[in-house]
Design an enzyme around this catalytic site. Structure first.
Site, mmCIF file in Angstrom:
data_model
loop_
_atom_site.group_PDB
_atom_site.id
_atom_site.type_symbol
_atom_site.label_atom_id
_atom_site.label_comp_id
_atom_site.label_asym_id
_atom_site.label_seq_id
_atom_site.Cartn_x
_atom_site.Cartn_y
_atom_site.Cartn_z
ATOM 1 N N THR A 58 0.870 -1.181 0.000
ATOM 2 C CA THR A 58 0.000 0.000 0.000
ATOM 3 C C THR A 58 0.907 1.231 0.000
ATOM 4 O O THR A 58 2.107 1.126 0.251
ATOM 5 C CB THR A 58 -0.906 0.054 1.248
ATOM 6 O OG1 THR A 58 -0.097 0.281 2.413
ATOM 7 C CG2 THR A 58 -1.695 -1.237 1.417
ATOM 8 N N VAL B 23 7.086 -2.262 7.245
ATOM 9 C CA VAL B 23 7.059 -0.796 7.187
ATOM 10 C C VAL B 23 7.862 -0.316 5.980
ATOM 11 O O VAL B 23 8.992 -0.749 5.763
ATOM 12 C CB VAL B 23 7.630 -0.190 8.489
ATOM 13 C CG1 VAL B 23 7.655 1.336 8.410
ATOM 14 C CG2 VAL B 23 6.817 -0.658 9.694
ATOM 15 N N LYS B 24 7.239 0.580 5.205
ATOM 16 C CA LYS B 24 7.958 1.159 4.065
ATOM 17 C C LYS B 24 8.773 2.355 4.540
ATOM 18 O O LYS B 24 8.263 3.174 5.324
ATOM 19 C CB LYS B 24 6.950 1.650 3.027
ATOM 20 C CG LYS B 24 6.553 0.616 1.995
ATOM 21 C CD LYS B 24 5.550 1.248 1.066
ATOM 22 C CE LYS B 24 5.486 0.596 -0.255
ATOM 23 N NZ LYS B 24 4.517 1.280 -1.131
ATOM 24 N N VAL B 25 10.004 2.452 4.056
ATOM 25 C CA VAL B 25 10.805 3.653 4.334
ATOM 26 C C VAL B 25 11.387 4.140 3.008
ATOM 27 O O VAL B 25 11.830 3.331 2.187
ATOM 28 C CB VAL B 25 11.946 3.397 5.358
ATOM 29 C CG1 VAL B 25 11.400 3.106 6.752
ATOM 30 C CG2 VAL B 25 12.865 2.273 4.910
#
Ligand code: E4P
Length: 224
Positions: free
Chosen positions: A27, A82-84
């Protein structure tokens, strides 16, 4: 190669899950904004439909803020990743989250140099954006190939996740260069099924089956 769906639409995720070929979900804030729902509720529902990794993107760009949000996301469901972004702040957040056992997907990657940083910093996934590079007149798939080759040289464990895929050929090319994961819009996943000869072949088989059924019925009726 794993298939992830790039959406926050519950309807699309349910449909892909029903085909039994869905390995995960990515997402981003654009997808989430389209749904108009509370972030946490939406992600928890997605995580309950798809047991595979679900990438969730923070809403801030400073390391402390990303760490705070990332730690919270990780409490929402065990399959949250988690996207970074591949920025100095993003990589600081990645190191802190990783030290707490939280998996990270390094996003917005547009060069091999950025992908090397993502792997050295311990990203679980690296996401090169193929379609956006193509849009800018570059060859997005060439970057994916280069990342796969360079990672193989050094045995990096970071998985290459081809993102921003726009059509089935991108998915096929991702598989041919040995990409670990391809994330694609629902429309592209649907298109993977398509071949005109399948439609023609199926239509012919069904017509023959119908013809036999009616011939047998006529024969039975004639026998009384
Ligand atoms: C990946 O994680 C991104 O959400 C996505 O693939 C971006 O795709 P786009 O370039 O089609 O917006």
């Amino acid at each position: 190669m794993e298939f992830f769906i790039d959406t926050a639409s519950i309807e699309e995720i349910r449909a892909a899950q029903s085909w039994g070929i869905l390995d995960g979900v990515t997402t981003n804030p654009t997808h989430v904004a389209k749904e108009g729902r509370e972030h946490k509720d939406l992600i928890q529902e997605i995580c309950s439909i798809c047991p595979g990794p679900v990438s969730v993107e923070p809403t801030v760009a400073d390391a402390q803020g990303m760490i705070r949000e990332g730690e919270e996301f990780a409490t929402w469901a065990p399959n949250v990743v988690v996207k970074v972004p591949i920025t100095p702040e993003g990589v600081r957040a990645l190191r802190a989250l990783r030290a707490k056992g939280i998996r990270c997907n390094v996003t917005l990657v547009f060069s091999l140099a950025q992908a090397l940083i993502a792997a050295k910093a311990g990203g679980t996934y690296v996401s090169p954006f193929v379609g956006r590079l193509d849009d800018a007149g570059a060859d997005g798939m060439e970057l994916v190939r280069d990342i796969c080759d360079a990672y193989r040289h050094y045995g990096f464990e970071t998985k290459v996740l081809a993102a921003s895929l726009r059509h089935p050929v991108h998915v096929i090319q991702s598989a041919l260069v040995g990409c670990h994961v391809a994330t694609m819009p629902f429309r592209v996943m649907e298109q993977l099924f398509n071949h005109p000869m399948t439609d023609i072949g199926l239509e012919k088989f069904l017509a023959d089956a119908r013809r036999l059924k009616s011939e047998l019925e006529i024969r039975r009726a004639a026998r009384g």
